[in-house]
Design an enzyme around this catalytic site. Structure first.
Site, PDB file in Angstrom:
ATOM      1  N   LEU A 154     -42.699 -21.509  30.362  1.00 26.96           N
ATOM      2  CA  LEU A 154     -43.075 -20.144  30.748  1.00 26.96           C
ATOM      3  C   LEU A 154     -43.485 -19.388  29.479  1.00 26.96           C
ATOM      4  O   LEU A 154     -42.747 -18.560  28.963  1.00 26.96           O
ATOM      5  CB  LEU A 154     -41.917 -19.428  31.456  1.00 26.96           C
ATOM      6  N   GLY A 155     -44.674 -19.732  28.998  1.00 30.15           N
ATOM      7  CA  GLY A 155     -45.261 -19.006  27.868  1.00 30.15           C
ATOM      8  C   GLY A 155     -46.363 -18.115  28.405  1.00 30.15           C
ATOM      9  O   GLY A 155     -46.281 -17.611  29.517  1.00 30.15           O
ATOM     10  N   ARG A 156     -47.421 -17.951  27.607  1.00 30.63           N
ATOM     11  CA  ARG A 156     -48.512 -17.048  28.029  1.00 30.63           C
ATOM     12  C   ARG A 156     -49.186 -17.565  29.298  1.00 30.63           C
ATOM     13  O   ARG A 156     -49.365 -16.831  30.271  1.00 30.63           O
ATOM     14  CB  ARG A 156     -49.535 -16.920  26.887  1.00 30.63           C
ATOM     15  N   ILE A 157     -49.559 -18.856  29.312  1.00 25.87           N
ATOM     16  CA  ILE A 157     -50.246 -19.413  30.485  1.00 25.87           C
ATOM     17  C   ILE A 157     -49.271 -19.570  31.649  1.00 25.87           C
ATOM     18  O   ILE A 157     -49.598 -19.255  32.797  1.00 25.87           O
ATOM     19  CB  ILE A 157     -50.924 -20.749  30.120  1.00 25.87           C
ATOM     20  N   ARG A 177     -37.184 -24.386  26.388  1.00 24.54           N
ATOM     21  CA  ARG A 177     -36.051 -24.837  25.581  1.00 24.54           C
ATOM     22  C   ARG A 177     -34.907 -23.829  25.665  1.00 24.54           C
ATOM     23  O   ARG A 177     -33.741 -24.193  25.609  1.00 24.54           O
ATOM     24  CB  ARG A 177     -36.480 -25.052  24.126  1.00 24.54           C
ATOM     25  N   ILE A 232     -51.703 -28.637  33.529  1.00 22.80           N
ATOM     26  CA  ILE A 232     -52.842 -28.055  32.786  1.00 22.80           C
ATOM     27  C   ILE A 232     -52.506 -28.001  31.298  1.00 22.80           C
ATOM     28  O   ILE A 232     -53.230 -27.379  30.527  1.00 22.80           O
ATOM     29  CB  ILE A 232     -53.242 -26.654  33.296  1.00 22.80           C
ATOM     30  N   ARG A 234     -51.004 -30.760  28.536  1.00 24.26           N
ATOM     31  CA  ARG A 234     -51.571 -31.910  27.836  1.00 24.26           C
ATOM     32  C   ARG A 234     -51.160 -33.170  28.601  1.00 24.26           C
ATOM     33  O   ARG A 234     -50.030 -33.254  29.097  1.00 24.26           O
ATOM     34  CB  ARG A 234     -51.038 -32.018  26.400  1.00 24.26           C
ATOM     35  N   ASP A 258     -55.508 -31.469  35.231  1.00 26.62           N
ATOM     36  CA  ASP A 258     -56.672 -31.127  34.404  1.00 26.62           C
ATOM     37  C   ASP A 258     -56.700 -31.982  33.149  1.00 26.62           C
ATOM     38  O   ASP A 258     -57.727 -32.075  32.484  1.00 26.62           O
ATOM     39  CB  ASP A 258     -56.603 -29.639  34.019  1.00 26.62           C
ATOM     40  N   GLU A 263     -58.340 -39.312  27.204  1.00 30.70           N
ATOM     41  CA  GLU A 263     -59.502 -38.496  27.570  1.00 30.70           C
ATOM     42  C   GLU A 263     -60.639 -38.773  26.600  1.00 30.70           C
ATOM     43  O   GLU A 263     -60.370 -38.894  25.396  1.00 30.70           O
ATOM     44  CB  GLU A 263     -59.158 -37.005  27.513  1.00 30.70           C
ATOM     45  N   HIS A 281     -60.401 -31.763  31.985  1.00 26.49           N
ATOM     46  CA  HIS A 281     -59.881 -30.921  30.889  1.00 26.49           C
ATOM     47  C   HIS A 281     -60.803 -29.713  30.646  1.00 26.49           C
ATOM     48  O   HIS A 281     -61.463 -29.618  29.594  1.00 26.49           O
ATOM     49  CB  HIS A 281     -59.719 -31.724  29.593  1.00 26.49           C
TER      50      HIS A 281
HETATM   51  P1  NAP Z   1     -47.144 -20.670  24.652  1.00 27.45           P
HETATM   52  O1  NAP Z   1     -47.297 -19.230  25.006  1.00 27.45           O
HETATM   53  O2  NAP Z   1     -46.740 -21.028  23.262  1.00 27.45           O
HETATM   54  O3  NAP Z   1     -46.114 -21.309  25.695  1.00 27.45           O
HETATM   55  C1  NAP Z   1     -45.604 -22.588  25.548  1.00 27.45           C
HETATM   56  C2  NAP Z   1     -44.314 -22.672  26.324  1.00 27.45           C
HETATM   57  O4  NAP Z   1     -43.815 -24.008  26.213  1.00 27.45           O
HETATM   58  C3  NAP Z   1     -43.224 -21.742  25.822  1.00 27.45           C
HETATM   59  O5  NAP Z   1     -42.703 -21.031  26.904  1.00 27.45           O
HETATM   60  C4  NAP Z   1     -42.163 -22.676  25.233  1.00 27.45           C
HETATM   61  O6  NAP Z   1     -40.876 -22.130  25.423  1.00 27.45           O
HETATM   62  C5  NAP Z   1     -42.393 -23.944  26.060  1.00 27.45           C
HETATM   63  N1  NAP Z   1     -41.936 -25.154  25.387  1.00 27.45           N
HETATM   64  C6  NAP Z   1     -42.262 -25.596  24.157  1.00 27.45           C
HETATM   65  N2  NAP Z   1     -41.617 -26.745  23.880  1.00 27.45           N
HETATM   66  C7  NAP Z   1     -40.881 -27.033  24.983  1.00 27.45           C
HETATM   67  C8  NAP Z   1     -40.000 -28.074  25.315  1.00 27.45           C
HETATM   68  N3  NAP Z   1     -39.733 -29.068  24.450  1.00 27.45           N
HETATM   69  N4  NAP Z   1     -39.398 -28.046  26.528  1.00 27.45           N
HETATM   70  C9  NAP Z   1     -39.645 -27.044  27.395  1.00 27.45           C
HETATM   71  N5  NAP Z   1     -40.480 -26.022  27.136  1.00 27.45           N
HETATM   72  C10 NAP Z   1     -41.088 -26.014  25.937  1.00 27.45           C
HETATM   73  O7  NAP Z   1     -48.486 -21.473  24.910  1.00 27.45           O
HETATM   74  P2  NAP Z   1     -49.648 -21.147  25.943  1.00 27.45           P
HETATM   75  O8  NAP Z   1     -50.671 -20.296  25.294  1.00 27.45           O
HETATM   76  O9  NAP Z   1     -49.038 -20.718  27.227  1.00 27.45           O
HETATM   77  O10 NAP Z   1     -50.296 -22.618  26.080  1.00 27.45           O
HETATM   78  C11 NAP Z   1     -49.523 -23.709  26.568  1.00 27.45           C
HETATM   79  C12 NAP Z   1     -50.263 -25.008  26.403  1.00 27.45           C
HETATM   80  O11 NAP Z   1     -51.324 -25.076  27.355  1.00 27.45           O
HETATM   81  C13 NAP Z   1     -50.981 -25.206  25.072  1.00 27.45           C
HETATM   82  O12 NAP Z   1     -50.103 -25.666  24.069  1.00 27.45           O
HETATM   83  C14 NAP Z   1     -52.060 -26.213  25.392  1.00 27.45           C
HETATM   84  O13 NAP Z   1     -51.619 -27.519  25.126  1.00 27.45           O
HETATM   85  C15 NAP Z   1     -52.264 -26.042  26.903  1.00 27.45           C
HETATM   86  N6  NAP Z   1     -53.623 -25.564  27.213  1.00 27.45           N
HETATM   87  C16 NAP Z   1     -54.411 -26.311  28.034  1.00 27.45           C
HETATM   88  C17 NAP Z   1     -55.693 -25.885  28.335  1.00 27.45           C
HETATM   89  C18 NAP Z   1     -56.582 -26.675  29.235  1.00 27.45           C
HETATM   90  O14 NAP Z   1     -57.806 -26.606  29.088  1.00 27.45           O
HETATM   91  N7  NAP Z   1     -56.052 -27.407  30.183  1.00 27.45           N
HETATM   92  C19 NAP Z   1     -56.184 -24.691  27.783  1.00 27.45           C
HETATM   93  C20 NAP Z   1     -55.337 -23.947  26.962  1.00 27.45           C
HETATM   94  C21 NAP Z   1     -54.059 -24.396  26.679  1.00 27.45           C
HETATM   95  P3  NAP Z   1     -39.687 -22.408  24.365  1.00 27.45           P
HETATM   96  O15 NAP Z   1     -40.272 -22.181  23.012  1.00 27.45           O
HETATM   97  O16 NAP Z   1     -38.599 -21.443  24.728  1.00 27.45           O
HETATM   98  O17 NAP Z   1     -39.284 -23.808  24.608  1.00 27.45           O
END
Ligand code: NAP
Length: 321
Positions: A154-157, A177, A232, A234, A258, A263, A281
């Site tokens: 539960l981050g930005r996306i 985490r 969505i 990785r 996605d 890939e 993707h």
């Molecule tokens: P973000 O705001 O940094 O959110 C990442 C979330 O992952 C955080 O809530 C973090 O919470 C959690 N996390 C990290 N390590 C973890 C673990 N070991 N176990 C459980 N939760 C964990 O990132 P975002 O901007 O939302 O982006 C998320 C990901 O989406 C990117 O890293 C990228 O790989 C992917 N993405 C994909 C596309 C696409 O085209 N499909 C496009 C953009 C991004 P905690 O730190 O509390 O664990």
């Protein structure tokens, strides 16, 4: 020769961005070179900033080639292809393009969730290939509204995915985490617990070694034969072999993906699975979001060249992870 450049651009971000950057600063473009940075000699002094993309990455020998490097500006939000540890060790700041892509990636997560549940991709094929006329009614599918949505990451996306669930009258829980005190959603202490509770599990955490195969056979079993997995984030986060086996045996109800472990791929192993919807993707791949991402890379470069500060740096915690 290279002392004449301030910036190295190791990946093209499209003709408009490339031309704009070339007008703003003295930029050495290296993506035309099959050997990349190595084609320009053992070290390129004077270059303070590198521009790259999440696909191209920034790792290993690229740091050695740039002894005066102080910042890396990357297009995309994932940092699994950026060696953050090495950047931190050398005191190099790294920026990515957060926030501007959240809505489009979340929209695509929902498109995949809906497609896997209501089988819209399979239905489209059914009509277009004449099966409707030949075989009659399309099979009954799975309801979405009112169900339970679990979010891994539960981050930005992840938050943008959760917000959209309100319109579908869904309950939302998540696993990170650590719990987020600011969140209105329930926290699951383990991913298996979350999957066991959820009808739909959306994966939106970071990629990389630390999250490799977090969604494993046990999580898939907990999600169950009526459960649907959406990824969505990785491909590396999900054990794809286990997902395929569970889809074939009926232990998992469906999937919307996605991202895949390898890939690009023709994903022939998924070809006959109507309960799976795939996309190549493209989470952030809309004209509007791609333009916003390129603008944010440019603004980071501009800010660094003017003030020495990046606008959207990767957090210190992530740099050390
Ligand atoms: P973000 O705001 O940094 O959110 C990442 C979330 O992952 C955080 O809530 C973090 O919470 C959690 N996390 C990290 N390590 C973890 C673990 N070991 N176990 C459980 N939760 C964990 O990132 P975002 O901007 O939302 O982006 C998320 C990901 O989406 C990117 O890293 C990228 O790989 C992917 N993405 C994909 C596309 C696409 O085209 N499909 C496009 C953009 C991004 P905690 O730190 O509390 O664990």
């Amino acid at each position: 020769m290279t002392a004449a450049f301030d910036v190295v651009q190791v990946a093209s971000l499209g003709p408009a961005f490339d031309a704009r950057l070339a007008q703003r600063c003295r930029v050495l473009q290296t993506w035309h070179e099959p050997r990349g940075l190595a084609a320009f000699g053992t070290a390129l002094p004077g270059i303070r900033l590198a521009v790259t993309s999440v696909r191209h990455g920034f790792t290993g020998g690229m740091f050695d080639a740039l002894p005066d490097l102080k910042a890396v500006c990357s297009w995309g939000v994932g940092h699994d292809t950026l060696d953050l540890h090495e950047a931190a060790r050398r005191g190099i700041g790294v920026s990515v393009t957060p926030d501007v892509l959240d809505d489009c990636v979340a929209d695509l997560a929902w498109a995949l969730l809906l497609s896997a549940a209501r089988r819209t991709a399979a239905g489209d094929r059914y009509v277009k290939t004449g099966q409707w006329r030949a075989l009659g009614q399309f099979p009954v599918t799975t309801r979405v509204s009112g169900k339970r949505l679990g979010i891994l990451g539960l981050g930005r996306i992840g938050e943008a995915i959760a917000r959209r669930a309100t319109g579908f009258d869904m309950q939302v829980r998540y696993h990170n985490r650590s719990p987020r005190p600011d969140s209105p959603y329930g926290y699951a202490h383990s991913l298996v617990e979350l999957a066991d509770w959820a009808d739909f599990l959306a994966v939106a955490c970071v990629g990389g070694a630390a999250t490799r195969h977090l969604v494993d056979a046990a999580v898939i079993r907990a999600l169950g034969p009526r459960g649907i997995l959406v990824n969505i984030a990785r491909g590396s986060v999900v054990d794809q072999t286990a997902v395929l086996a569970a889809l074939r045996s009926g232990e998992l109800g469906g999937a919307g993906l996605d991202v895949l472990e390898r890939e690009p791929t023709d994903a022939a192993e998924f070809a006959d699975l109507d309960q799976v919807s795939l996309m190549p993707h493209v989470g952030s791949a809309t004209h509007e979001t791609r333009a916003a991402m390129a603008d944010l890379v440019f603004d980071n470069v501009d800010s660094f060249l003017r003030t020495g500060a990046l606008l959207t740096p990767v957090a210190a915690r992530e740099m050390q992870a």
